[in-house]
Design an enzyme around this catalytic site. Structure first.
Site, PDB file in Angstrom:
ATOM      1  N   LYS A   1      11.853  22.406 -10.995  1.00 48.86           N
ATOM      2  CA  LYS A   1      11.773  23.378  -9.778  1.00 48.86           C
ATOM      3  C   LYS A   1      12.393  22.580  -8.803  1.00 48.86           C
ATOM      4  O   LYS A   1      12.105  21.403  -8.323  1.00 48.86           O
ATOM      5  CB  LYS A   1      10.411  23.544  -9.379  1.00 48.86           C
ATOM      6  CG  LYS A   1      10.477  24.514  -8.106  1.00 48.86           C
ATOM      7  CD  LYS A   1       9.116  24.986  -7.621  1.00 48.86           C
ATOM      8  CE  LYS A   1       9.097  26.084  -6.598  1.00 48.86           C
ATOM      9  NZ  LYS A   1       9.764  25.725  -5.603  1.00 48.86           N
TER      10      LYS A   1
ATOM     11  N   ASP B   1      14.060  21.317  -5.329  1.00 55.29           N
ATOM     12  CA  ASP B   1      13.865  21.436  -4.004  1.00 55.29           C
ATOM     13  C   ASP B   1      14.938  21.595  -2.942  1.00 55.29           C
ATOM     14  O   ASP B   1      15.367  20.534  -2.560  1.00 55.29           O
ATOM     15  CB  ASP B   1      12.839  20.425  -3.502  1.00 55.29           C
ATOM     16  CG  ASP B   1      12.149  20.675  -2.386  1.00 55.29           C
ATOM     17  OD1 ASP B   1      12.186  21.782  -1.733  1.00 55.29           O
ATOM     18  OD2 ASP B   1      11.455  19.683  -1.773  1.00 55.29           O
TER      19      ASP B   1
ATOM     20  N   TYR C   1      23.004  24.327  -9.011  1.00 53.96           N
ATOM     21  CA  TYR C   1      22.526  24.489 -10.266  1.00 53.96           C
ATOM     22  C   TYR C   1      22.153  25.675 -10.591  1.00 53.96           C
ATOM     23  O   TYR C   1      21.335  26.353  -9.697  1.00 53.96           O
ATOM     24  CB  TYR C   1      21.072  23.387 -10.493  1.00 53.96           C
ATOM     25  CG  TYR C   1      21.543  22.086 -10.566  1.00 53.96           C
ATOM     26  CD1 TYR C   1      21.710  21.531 -11.938  1.00 53.96           C
ATOM     27  CD2 TYR C   1      21.692  21.201  -9.616  1.00 53.96           C
ATOM     28  CE1 TYR C   1      22.038  20.303 -12.281  1.00 53.96           C
ATOM     29  CE2 TYR C   1      22.244  19.824  -9.865  1.00 53.96           C
ATOM     30  CZ  TYR C   1      22.076  19.463 -11.056  1.00 53.96           C
ATOM     31  OH  TYR C   1      22.463  18.126 -11.456  1.00 53.96           O
TER      32      TYR C   1
ATOM     33  N   CYS D   1       6.877   9.634  31.822  1.00 47.82           N
ATOM     34  CA  CYS D   1       7.135   9.663  33.148  1.00 47.82           C
ATOM     35  C   CYS D   1       6.064   8.998  34.003  1.00 47.82           C
ATOM     36  O   CYS D   1       6.052   9.016  35.254  1.00 47.82           O
ATOM     37  CB  CYS D   1       7.374  11.162  33.677  1.00 47.82           C
ATOM     38  SG  CYS D   1       5.768  12.087  33.301  1.00 47.82           S
TER      39      CYS D   1
HETATM   40  S1  IVH Z   1      13.520  31.126 -10.975  1.00 50.13           S
HETATM   41  C1  IVH Z   1      12.056  35.413 -10.436  1.00 50.13           C
HETATM   42  N1  IVH Z   1      13.910  28.415 -11.533  1.00 50.13           N
HETATM   43  O1  IVH Z   1      11.693  28.310  -6.440  1.00 50.13           O
HETATM   44  C2  IVH Z   1      12.395  33.823 -10.463  1.00 50.13           C
HETATM   45  N2  IVH Z   1      13.357  29.340  -9.180  1.00 50.13           N
HETATM   46  O2  IVH Z   1       9.435  30.139  -5.336  1.00 50.13           O
HETATM   47  C3  IVH Z   1      13.298  33.428  -9.361  1.00 50.13           C
HETATM   48  N3  IVH Z   1      13.549  27.430  -7.522  1.00 50.13           N
HETATM   49  O3  IVH Z   1      13.213  30.821  -4.342  1.00 50.13           O
HETATM   50  C4  IVH Z   1      13.181  32.023  -9.299  1.00 50.13           C
HETATM   51  N4  IVH Z   1      13.810  25.958  -8.965  1.00 50.13           N
HETATM   52  O4  IVH Z   1      14.449  28.921  -4.955  1.00 50.13           O
HETATM   53  C5  IVH Z   1      13.780  29.531 -10.440  1.00 50.13           C
HETATM   54  N5  IVH Z   1      14.436  26.585 -11.962  1.00 50.13           N
HETATM   55  C6  IVH Z   1      14.123  27.494 -10.911  1.00 50.13           C
HETATM   56  C7  IVH Z   1      13.733  27.040  -9.828  1.00 50.13           C
HETATM   57  C8  IVH Z   1      13.527  28.052  -8.765  1.00 50.13           C
HETATM   58  C9  IVH Z   1      13.666  26.185  -7.523  1.00 50.13           C
HETATM   59  C10 IVH Z   1      12.980  27.971  -6.343  1.00 50.13           C
HETATM   60  C11 IVH Z   1      13.921  29.030  -5.983  1.00 50.13           C
HETATM   61  C12 IVH Z   1      13.105  30.168  -5.562  1.00 50.13           C
HETATM   62  C13 IVH Z   1      11.586  29.583  -5.231  1.00 50.13           C
HETATM   63  C14 IVH Z   1      10.598  30.429  -5.876  1.00 50.13           C
END
Ligand code: IVH
Length: 678
Positions: free
Chosen positions: A117, A119, A227, A414
């Site tokens: 995931k 960030d 990515y 101050c």
């Molecule tokens: S899939 C329907 N894959 O996480 C699924 N999201 O809370 C849509 N994000 O707004 C997202 N890494 O910005 C997906 N490998 C990943 C991700 C990812 C980061 C973020 C994305 C999204 C948020 C969701």
């Protein structure tokens, strides 16, 4: 060379350059030297200069150099950009599996794709016939901001999809994350500090700030990467599932993480989660968890979505990172509303790749509750977007040299008196001439989401206040070149840049001005609502509490805070001087997009809309130069009726106001519903 020959050579050069660009940035495996690359690029520019009409938007020459924009146009997403449900631990991951089994009515182990995931900042890239036409931020999930010119500068974003491995679809919206690698982030911050600018809090903020630059040449200088991991709307594009999708995205030339794995069953998903967790500190970019997705597209369709999240995916968060370090001393900061915040100055420590030097202690009650003393060894924690904080004292590492901390009863800036109001955790400096508050108010006023005055960094603000050149935000507009050029670290060019940026801020929209004023309780979203509701600052200044309460999101506390602000003669005086300086005080829809079918027209929404929230629908109207109102009157031009519309619809019929269905409204906006039309 004739035009046909030029066109042919340009086509060949563009493909070649983009291919080498791809090898260099996406594959990390260049095949030619920089000098050879430059030669190709120069040849391209030479021909394009001779035949300017042959320049196409997908030419590599078009990555940089777009002129700065005034503001970002809103872009509705054809298919909403959903968010993900979270799982905080293994148990919740197993609950996810159980929900899937229940919903699908089967309990054999499913195939999942487990991905990092990222960030960063999520973004959407729209490709029509293989050519990048739009790049947008996620925004509220329904409408994002048009940041095409900025995203074009990101080298890992193809301007044209590669067509050598799969046919290119008619339409595809590619979604993914814009990130800044941690090492480059630290470098960027060192440079910013050397220039006296405020460092970014974390790589995610740095990425977001870089993408949301009005001037794309600034974005071009930032180490951004994209990515790809998902798609939105598409035509002529089919995949079997997520695993297949990742491969397709790679084939089209995107950078796709090679950390993703396809596994069967929740035990292996958890194993993958543990593996990525173990790798987290070695990864080049920030990862705050894993995303687990049911692989098969057919199952994804069957599972659908619930409350704006897909049922087939879940985000499994990593625990926040913590490290041990020592508190060298505790200082007290004064915020723009006078609130005193104790801040721990730390022996610098790397927490997940980012150096942390300060951490918040929130307020005196928190200091007491945690028993923090100066000189203590403590756990410092950093989680995603939040400011690092001191979470726990390692009491057994004390040697008696630690010093207890007492909150001062005079303002450290101050020297004025400090009060702690009943029921409040915070102490506040109540002096109206406190320099620390002045600085904070100016910093807030100039910040990106407010008046967006570039080049006005912390060090410069300090000097302006300390030398008495600026007492309040209106004074900024009286600064003269001779006053600025003599300040520390200033030269002719930087002084002029600052004055230009201040000048430019005069045309910021009213919503930004209202937010910039720093009215208590008024954040960005409310500032926008107030601007469109009242249309100008006069009406807002004179609004009674009962008028304010009519604005959605305004309750008694907020209404009181707004009144208090405008009842204060010093604030009225600042507003008068801002107006005299030429700062925009009227709400206008963005000039270029005023659409004659919307300009000056008032829309009222009633009932439940099927494809979007009411706020989203209102945003579509505002973006086109129309107005949104909450009640129907003779002045209303359209009433848009969703499901179960009641009295407003009846009233509209009585008054003969035009009534639109949701689909008619969407058609008027030129937005598809994202659904198949039978
Ligand atoms: S899939 C329907 N894959 O996480 C699924 N999201 O809370 C849509 N994000 O707004 C997202 N890494 O910005 C997906 N490998 C990943 C991700 C990812 C980061 C973020 C994305 C999204 C948020 C969701």
């Amino acid at each position: 060379m004739d035009r046909d020959e030029a066109a042919q050579e340009l086509d060949r050069l563009r493909r070649e350059i983009e291919h080498h660009n791809y090898l260099y940035y996406v594959k990390d495996a260049p095949e030619i030297s920089d000098a050879e690359f430059d030669r190709l690029f120069r040849r391209l520019i030479e021909i394009e200069e001779a035949f300017p009409d042959l320049v196409t938007p997908d030419s590599p020459s078009q990555r940089v150099g777009a002129p700065p924009a005034d503001e970002f146009r809103p872009v509705p997403h054809r298919v909403p950009m959903l968010s993900l449900q979270n799982a905080m631990d293994e148990g919740e991951m197993r609950d996810f599996e159980a929900r899937l089994a229940r919903f699908l009515g089967r309990d054999d182990p499913l195939d999942y794709v487990v991905e990092p995931k990222f960030d960063g900042l999520s973004a959407e890239l729209v490709y029509e016939n293989g050519v990048l036409v739009t790049g947008a931020t996620r925004g509220d999930g329904f409408t994002g901001e048009d940041v095409t010119a900025n995203l074009r500068t990101v080298r890992t974003i193809p301007l044209r999809l590669r067509d050598d491995r799969r046919p290119v679809p008619r339409l595809v919206e590619v979604r993914g994350e814009v990130v800044i690698p941690v090492a480059r982030f630290e470098e960027l911050n060192r440079e910013r500090e050397a220039r006296g600018e405020t460092p970014f809090a974390n790589p995610r903020n740095a990425a977001a700030g870089s993408v949301r630059q009005l001037d794309p040449t600034i974005t071009a200088g930032r180490p951004l990467e994209f990515y790809a991991y998902a798609i939105g709307a598409s035509e002529g594009f089919e995949v079997e599932g997520q695993w297949d999708l990742l491969q397709a995205l790679r084939d089209y030339g995107f950078k796709v993480t090679d950390l993703a794995r396809r596994v069967r069953g929740m035990d292996d998903v958890i194993g993958e989660y543990q593996r990525l967790l173990g790798l987290r500190d070695e990864l080049p970019f920030e990862v705050d968890g894993t995303v687990v997705k049911v692989d098969r597209a057919a199952l994804q369709r069957e599972l659908g979505e619930v409350s704006r999240s897909p049922r087939w995916a879940i985000a499994c968060k990593f625990p926040p990172r913590r490290e041990v370090t020592r508190i060298e001393r505790i200082l007290v900061q004064v915020g723009r509303t006078g609130v005193l915040t104790p801040v721990a100055v730390l022996a610098p420590v790397r927490v997940g790749g980012v150096t942390v030097r300060r951490a918040t202690l929130h307020n005196e009650d928190e200091v007491a509750r945690k028993g923090v003393m100066e000189g203590d060894f403590v756990f410092v924690q950093r989680a995603g977007d939040v400011i690092p904080e001191v979470v726990e004292v390692l009491a057994d590492r004390r040697d008696g040299s630690e010093r207890p901390f007492v909150m001062p009863d005079r303002c450290p800036s101050c020297g004025g008196p400090v009060v702690r109001e009943e029921g409040e955790a915070a102490r506040r400096c109540v002096s109206s001439s406190c320099p620390a508050q002045r600085k904070e108010r100016i910093t807030h006023f100039a910040s990106r989401r407010a008046m967006d005055i570039e080049h006005l960094g912390d060090k410069l603000t300090d000097q302006l206040v300390e030398q008495g050149l600026v007492r309040d935000v209106a004074d900024l507009y009286r600064l003269r070149f001779e006053q600025v050029v003599v300040l520390d670290r200033m030269a002719e060019k930087s002084a002029q840049n600052l004055l230009d940026a201040i000048e430019k801020s005069k045309s910021r929209p009213l919503a930004a001005v209202l937010f910039a004023l720093g009215i208590r309780q008024v954040g960005e979203a409310l500032a926008r609502d107030l601007a469109s509701h009242f249309g100008g600052i006069e009406a807002l200044m004179d609004a009674r509490e009962e008028d304010l309460l009519k604005v959605e999101g305004v309750g008694p506390v907020v209404a009181r805070a707004i009144r208090d602000f405008f009842d204060n003669p010093a604030n009225r005086d600042v507003i008068r001087r801002l107006r005299e300086a030429g700062v925009r005080m009227e709400h206008t829809a963005p000039r270029d997009e005023a659409d004659p079918r919307f300009a000056g027209k008032t829309f009222v929404f009633t009932g439940t809309l099927r494809t979007m929230t009411r706020e989203h629908a209102q945003a579509l109207v505002l973006a086109r130069g129309g107005k949104a109102a909450s009640s129907v009157s003779r002045k209303s031009d359209y009433v848009v009726a969703g499901a179960d519309a009641g009295s407003k619809l009846a009233k509209a019929r009585d008054l003969g106001v035009a009534v639109l269905t949701e689909d008619e409204f969407l058609a008027l906006c030129g937005v598809g519903t994202g659904e198949e039309v039978p």
